[in-house]
Motif scaffolding. Sequence first.
Motif, PDB file in Angstrom:
ATOM      1  N   HIS A  84      -7.675  42.566  -8.481  1.00  0.00           N
ATOM      2  CA  HIS A  84      -7.226  41.210  -8.168  1.00  0.00           C
ATOM      3  C   HIS A  84      -7.656  40.883  -6.744  1.00  0.00           C
ATOM      4  N   GLY A  85      -8.018  39.632  -6.521  1.00  0.00           N
ATOM      5  CA  GLY A  85      -8.367  39.214  -5.171  1.00  0.00           C
ATOM      6  C   GLY A  85      -8.376  37.709  -5.057  1.00  0.00           C
ATOM      7  N   GLU A  86      -8.228  37.234  -3.819  1.00  0.00           N
ATOM      8  CA  GLU A  86      -8.332  35.802  -3.559  1.00  0.00           C
ATOM      9  C   GLU A  86      -9.779  35.501  -3.217  1.00  0.00           C
ATOM     10  N   LEU A  87     -10.303  34.431  -3.794  1.00  0.00           N
ATOM     11  CA  LEU A  87     -11.687  34.037  -3.536  1.00  0.00           C
ATOM     12  C   LEU A  87     -11.698  33.089  -2.344  1.00  0.00           C
ATOM     13  N   LEU A  88     -12.253  33.563  -1.245  1.00  0.00           N
ATOM     14  CA  LEU A  88     -12.304  32.775  -0.017  1.00  0.00           C
ATOM     15  C   LEU A  88     -13.756  32.465   0.324  1.00  0.00           C
ATOM     16  N   LYS A  89     -14.046  31.209   0.605  1.00  0.00           N
ATOM     17  CA  LYS A  89     -15.408  30.786   0.907  1.00  0.00           C
ATOM     18  C   LYS A  89     -15.893  31.411   2.214  1.00  0.00           C
ATOM     19  N   GLY A  90     -17.081  32.008   2.153  1.00  0.00           N
ATOM     20  CA  GLY A  90     -17.706  32.534   3.356  1.00  0.00           C
ATOM     21  C   GLY A  90     -17.226  33.901   3.807  1.00  0.00           C
ATOM     22  N   THR A  91     -16.366  34.532   3.047  1.00  0.00           N
ATOM     23  CA  THR A  91     -15.893  35.854   3.441  1.00  0.00           C
ATOM     24  C   THR A  91     -16.109  36.843   2.307  1.00  0.00           C
ATOM     25  N   SER A  92     -16.144  38.097   2.663  1.00  0.00           N
ATOM     26  CA  SER A  92     -16.233  39.149   1.667  1.00  0.00           C
ATOM     27  C   SER A  92     -14.858  39.305   1.022  1.00  0.00           C
ATOM     28  N   PRO A  93     -14.783  39.303  -0.315  1.00  0.00           N
ATOM     29  CA  PRO A  93     -13.459  39.403  -0.951  1.00  0.00           C
ATOM     30  C   PRO A  93     -12.843  40.796  -0.779  1.00  0.00           C
ATOM     31  N   ASP A  94     -11.559  40.798  -0.528  1.00  0.00           N
ATOM     32  CA  ASP A  94     -10.797  42.048  -0.486  1.00  0.00           C
ATOM     33  C   ASP A  94     -10.143  42.210  -1.850  1.00  0.00           C
ATOM     34  N   TRP A  95     -10.509  43.267  -2.585  1.00  0.00           N
ATOM     35  CA  TRP A  95      -9.988  43.487  -3.926  1.00  0.00           C
ATOM     36  C   TRP A  95      -8.873  44.509  -3.891  1.00  0.00           C
TER      37      TRP A  95
END
Length: 94
Positions: free
Chosen positions: A69-80
């Motif tokens: 699970h992770g939050e999709l943030l524009k311009g950043t690498s996702p933290d899963w």
Amino acid sequence: MDDILVTLPEDVSVAFDQHGRKFCSIVLRFWFLSTSEGPDDPKARILKVAPREDGAPQRKVATAVFEFHGELLKGTSPDWTVTTVWHWHWNQAE
């Protein structure tokens, strides 16, 4: 990592909250070679493993399922975050 044969996505979903944030959930099945003894997985029967000639323990195909699970943030690498791990309970071959 060298023993992973196939990685198969079983489910991918995206959810939006009331503030417009996007969250993703991914369920992945890994098919890998193992010398561990465990119950036969009916899904693994479609793959065959050749006998070993070097005297090393015989390997078989095993599966494990991970849910991320992770939050999709524009311009950043996702933290899963791994929220679920499912696998057979194996005993190491002697």
